[in-house]
Design a protein around this motif. Structure first.
Motif, PDB file in Angstrom:
ATOM      1  N   TYR A 317      -4.436  14.171  -2.772  1.00 51.20           N
ATOM      2  CA  TYR A 317      -4.244  14.784  -1.453  1.00 51.20           C
ATOM      3  C   TYR A 317      -3.075  14.138  -0.713  1.00 51.20           C
ATOM      4  O   TYR A 317      -2.232  14.830  -0.131  1.00 51.20           O
ATOM      5  N   VAL A 318      -3.016  12.808  -0.743  1.00 47.70           N
ATOM      6  CA  VAL A 318      -1.957  12.098  -0.018  1.00 47.70           C
ATOM      7  C   VAL A 318      -0.588  12.441  -0.589  1.00 47.70           C
ATOM      8  O   VAL A 318       0.374  12.653   0.155  1.00 47.70           O
ATOM      9  N   ILE A 319      -0.491  12.523  -1.908  1.00 44.46           N
ATOM     10  CA  ILE A 319       0.791  12.867  -2.531  1.00 44.46           C
ATOM     11  C   ILE A 319       1.240  14.258  -2.081  1.00 44.46           C
ATOM     12  O   ILE A 319       2.430  14.500  -1.863  1.00 44.46           O
ATOM     13  N   GLY A 320       0.295  15.165  -1.910  1.00 44.05           N
ATOM     14  CA  GLY A 320       0.635  16.502  -1.433  1.00 44.05           C
ATOM     15  C   GLY A 320       0.977  16.539   0.042  1.00 44.05           C
ATOM     16  O   GLY A 320       1.723  17.413   0.499  1.00 44.05           O
ATOM     17  N   TRP A 321       0.439  15.579   0.795  1.00 42.31           N
ATOM     18  CA  TRP A 321       0.622  15.568   2.250  1.00 42.31           C
ATOM     19  C   TRP A 321       1.817  14.728   2.694  1.00 42.31           C
ATOM     20  O   TRP A 321       2.508  15.047   3.659  1.00 42.31           O
ATOM     21  N   HIS A 437      -0.073   2.329   2.128  1.00 41.41           N
ATOM     22  CA  HIS A 437       0.469   1.270   1.278  1.00 41.41           C
ATOM     23  C   HIS A 437       0.284   1.528  -0.217  1.00 41.41           C
ATOM     24  O   HIS A 437       1.238   1.410  -1.002  1.00 41.41           O
ATOM     25  N   LEU A 438      -0.923   1.870  -0.646  1.00 40.65           N
ATOM     26  CA  LEU A 438      -1.180   2.003  -2.077  1.00 40.65           C
ATOM     27  C   LEU A 438      -0.397   3.164  -2.686  1.00 40.65           C
ATOM     28  O   LEU A 438       0.186   3.037  -3.773  1.00 40.65           O
ATOM     29  N   THR A 439      -0.389   4.293  -1.996  1.00 40.49           N
ATOM     30  CA  THR A 439       0.364   5.440  -2.508  1.00 40.49           C
ATOM     31  C   THR A 439       1.864   5.166  -2.448  1.00 40.49           C
ATOM     32  O   THR A 439       2.611   5.522  -3.368  1.00 40.49           O
ATOM     33  N   TYR A 443       5.040   5.268  -5.261  1.00 38.50           N
ATOM     34  CA  TYR A 443       6.336   5.922  -5.066  1.00 38.50           C
ATOM     35  C   TYR A 443       7.492   4.949  -5.304  1.00 38.50           C
ATOM     36  O   TYR A 443       8.478   5.278  -5.977  1.00 38.50           O
ATOM     37  N   ASN A 444       7.389   3.765  -4.735  1.00 33.88           N
ATOM     38  CA  ASN A 444       8.512   2.838  -4.805  1.00 33.88           C
ATOM     39  C   ASN A 444       8.669   2.226  -6.192  1.00 33.88           C
ATOM     40  O   ASN A 444       9.784   1.921  -6.621  1.00 33.88           O
ATOM     41  N   HIS A 445       7.563   2.039  -6.899  1.00 29.27           N
ATOM     42  CA  HIS A 445       7.687   1.642  -8.300  1.00 29.27           C
ATOM     43  C   HIS A 445       8.386   2.750  -9.093  1.00 29.27           C
ATOM     44  O   HIS A 445       9.234   2.480  -9.953  1.00 29.27           O
ATOM     45  N   TYR A 460      -5.778   1.144  -9.406  1.00 30.21           N
ATOM     46  CA  TYR A 460      -6.158   0.649  -8.084  1.00 30.21           C
ATOM     47  C   TYR A 460      -7.674   0.761  -7.958  1.00 30.21           C
ATOM     48  O   TYR A 460      -8.255   1.814  -8.256  1.00 30.21           O
ATOM     49  N   TYR A 461      -8.284  -0.305  -7.513  1.00 28.17           N
ATOM     50  CA  TYR A 461      -9.705  -0.227  -7.167  1.00 28.17           C
ATOM     51  C   TYR A 461      -9.828  -0.411  -5.662  1.00 28.17           C
ATOM     52  O   TYR A 461      -9.323  -1.391  -5.112  1.00 28.17           O
TER      53      TYR A 461
END
Length: 629
Positions: A317-321, A437-439, A443-445, A460-461
């Protein structure tokens, strides 16, 4: 922030002013600047169906001078005016001239306005008692064909003339205005709000639950399945027509953009925050190829493990948003933006690949050297020598050896350490950081190691917050625990035991003090029993296994496999269940059988049990395990 389209409904006249405010409004209207009541909407494509305008009779409004892009007067709530003053509509930031303040909603009722795109030449301002002055402009344009709330409100005024007359609304302001079909929705027709209200038998605003259902249903269906049937974009899907119509209205001057926080935000000084239009640097996380690469990585079970299906759904969802992310600020701690040093990189944007530095920090920086003291560096490395070329060589496989006084052997050692330890197999963090941060770290990697996806984070846990005895920690409730106090009270291992038992999902974990107390008793009892068995070991049975010996041996095998699986999937509560509670249960049943059969325990099985349970519980209670081992 939430983007609204402000619809400018031009005031046509102030007929028969009966109050001083209405007289002043008439004088403003007679001036050089156009006067508009402005309504905030999320659905500019529906403006073809406007039949009236709603204001809150008890609301307080003002007439404000807008200076940019051209001078005009907006009537709106004071709160909305404050927001607009920070969004580029005035010459001076955060300052807006109020030409007429404290206009009561009743002063605006019954006024004729020109509704852009509507087929009616003029519509009227009508009362609506459910308007929130804490959202939008406090003025709501009405499209009863596709908005159930608007349809119910308009019908109420038509069938309750006494209610309308109370606010000075005449039948001529209401009765001639029929619903205008503007969008065709399969299964709902061309007046979806009317259809749904009749289907759900909604007759008044008292049917709140049904109205909420009707609104959600019509808005969703309208956007995803609706087709425009009026205007120059007739035949176009609503989802495609919406941005086009919005831009057309902005271009022709009948609308403008307005932004608000998605929900109320209060500052530390207890002021309500607004969205401000300022210079800003953005990271374009919405760039198609970049986002798709991250999405493919996350949704591939062979390259990424979210450990929880609901967490994986959140990442998707976050990647889409996630689109443009403001990545800088002009105050506070942080790294200066290299190409524009008056800006500081905000913390979430500046903390996404620092885990790669962990792999070389012990070589460059050393222990207890946060200030970068050259004398504390194991190899005497001056931080000023760590240029972009140096880091490129360490981190990027095809980067050339840099020109630097740092020895080649040391640079190769750093590169080797990074290549040995990376990628990051697991990062444990809080569920609150999934949307940022996690998403962003993914992206930055993906941006820096775009040609080496095997170096992107592998898993990620995430977990929720911690409750104590099923309640939020609070000093007033007497359940506020600090880590050092908890360890002092229960011991480190009993604390870890209770933490492992607290839960492993995205739901808030529950630290039970009763569990911590029980853990102390259980650990002490098992240690005592182990010591007893070591003393009694020469007297225990040896030789061939009996049937119950084999059952116990097999049960230990099952517990080992189940515990290993639980630990590997970060399910520590299950691991504790299999590796401790079920192991003890199997031992107790075996011991009871041997006692009833007057047969000593088998020495080899006792030894295996002790070794096994010490190993299985070691990740949770390492001190107990090491002491017993």
């Amino acid at each position: 922030p939430q983007e609204y389209t402000l619809i400018k409904l031009k005031l046509l006249e102030v007929p028969d002013p009966s109050t001083a405010v209405q007289t002043s409004l008439g004088e403003l209207l007679g001036g050089d600047l156009p006067v508009s009541l402005v309504a905030a909407t999320l659905r500019p494509e529906t403006m073809y169906g406007q039949t009236n305008l709603f204001v809150l009779p008890t609301g307080t409004y003002g007439a404000y001078k807008i200076e940019l892009p051209q001078p005009e007067i907006f009537i709106m709530s004071h709160r909305a005016a404050r927001g607009l003053s920070c969004q580029g509509y005035t010459q001076t930031f955060a300052e807006i001239e109020c030409l007429l303040g404290d206009i009561k909603g009743t002063d605006l009722l019954g006024l004729p306005v020109k509704a852009p795109n509507s087929s009616y030449e003029r519509v009227y301002t009508l009362p609506l008692l459910t308007i929130s002055m804490g959202k939008g402009t406090g003025i709501v344009t009405s499209v009863p064909s596709d908005a159930p709330d608007d349809y119910v409100a308009l019908q109420a005024l038509k069938i309750k003339p006494d209610f309308a007359a109370k606010y000075g609304i005449t039948p001529a302001m209401v009765d001639p205005f029929d619903v205008i079909p503007i969008i065709d929705i399969p299964g709902y027709g061309s007046t979806s709000a009317v259809f749904v209200c009749e289907k759900l038998k909604i007759t008044s605003f008292n049917d709140k639950a049904k109205l909420a259902q009707a609104k959600e249903e019509t808005y969703l269906k309208g956007f995803t399945s609706g087709v425009m049937i009026v205007g120059p974009h007739a035949g176009t899907k609503v989802s495609d027509a919406k941005p086009i119509i919005k831009e057309e209205m902005i271009t022709d001057g009948t609308a403008c953009l307005y932004f608000e926080p998605e929900s109320k935000v209060m500052s530390r000084t207890h002021d309500e925050c607004v969205v401000a239009k300022t210079d800003q640097w953005y990271l374009a996380y919405g760039e198609t190829n970049w986002a798709q690469a991250v999405k493919d990585h996350v949704l591939n079970a062979e390259t990424f493990n979210a450990y929880d299906e609901s967490a994986l759904t959140k990442y998707e969802y976050v990647i889409g948003w996630l689109q443009e992310w403001a990545c800088t600020r002009q105050f506070g701690l942080g790294t200066q933006l290299p190409w524009d040093t008056k800006w500081v990189i905000e913390s979430l944007s500046d903390s996404t690949i620092y885990m790669s530095y962990y792999t070389i920090a012990h070589i460059l920086q050393g222990r207890n050297n946060l200030e970068g003291d050259v004398t504390k560096s194991p190899h005497g490395i001056d931080p000023n020598l760590l240029t972009n070329d140096v880091f490129d060589y360490i981190y990027l496989k095809n980067a050339p050896l840099p020109t630097t006084s740092i020895s080649t052997d040391l640079l190769k050692k750093c590169r080797g350490e990074f290549r040995y330890w990376y990628p990051m197999d697991l990062r444990v963090s809080a569920k609150d950081l999934i949307p940022n941060h996690l998403t962003m770290a993914l992206y930055n990697h993906a941006a820096i190691w775009d040609d080496e996806p095997e170096l992107w984070p592998k898993g990620y846990y995430t977990n929720g917050h911690v409750l104590v005895d099923a309640q939020k920690m609070s000093k007033s409730a007497g359940n506020f625990l600090l880590m050092d106090e908890t360890v002092e009270l229960y011991s480190a291992d009993a604390t870890r035991f209770a933490c492992a038992d607290a839960g492993d999902s995205l739901d808030d974990a529950n630290f039970s003090r009763e569990t911590a107390d029980s853990a102390i008793v259980s650990l002490v009892n098992e240690e005592d029993w182990a010591k007893e068995m070591l003393v009694a070991h020469p007297k225990l049975r040896t030789g061939e296994y009996s049937f119950m010996d084999r059952v116990f041996d097999n049960e230990m095998d099952r517990c080992i496999r189940a515990t290993a699986h639980s630990y590997s999937t970060m399910q520590f509560r299950d691991g504790l269940q299999h590796g401790w509670h079920e192991m003890l249960l199997a031992r107790n049943e075996y011991r009871s059988y041997c006692h009833s059969a007057a047969s000593p325990l088998h020495a080899k099985l006792v030894t295996r049990f002790l070794e096994t349970i010490v190993i299985l519980i070691c990740p949770v209670c390492p001190h107990w395990s090491e002491g017993l081992w």
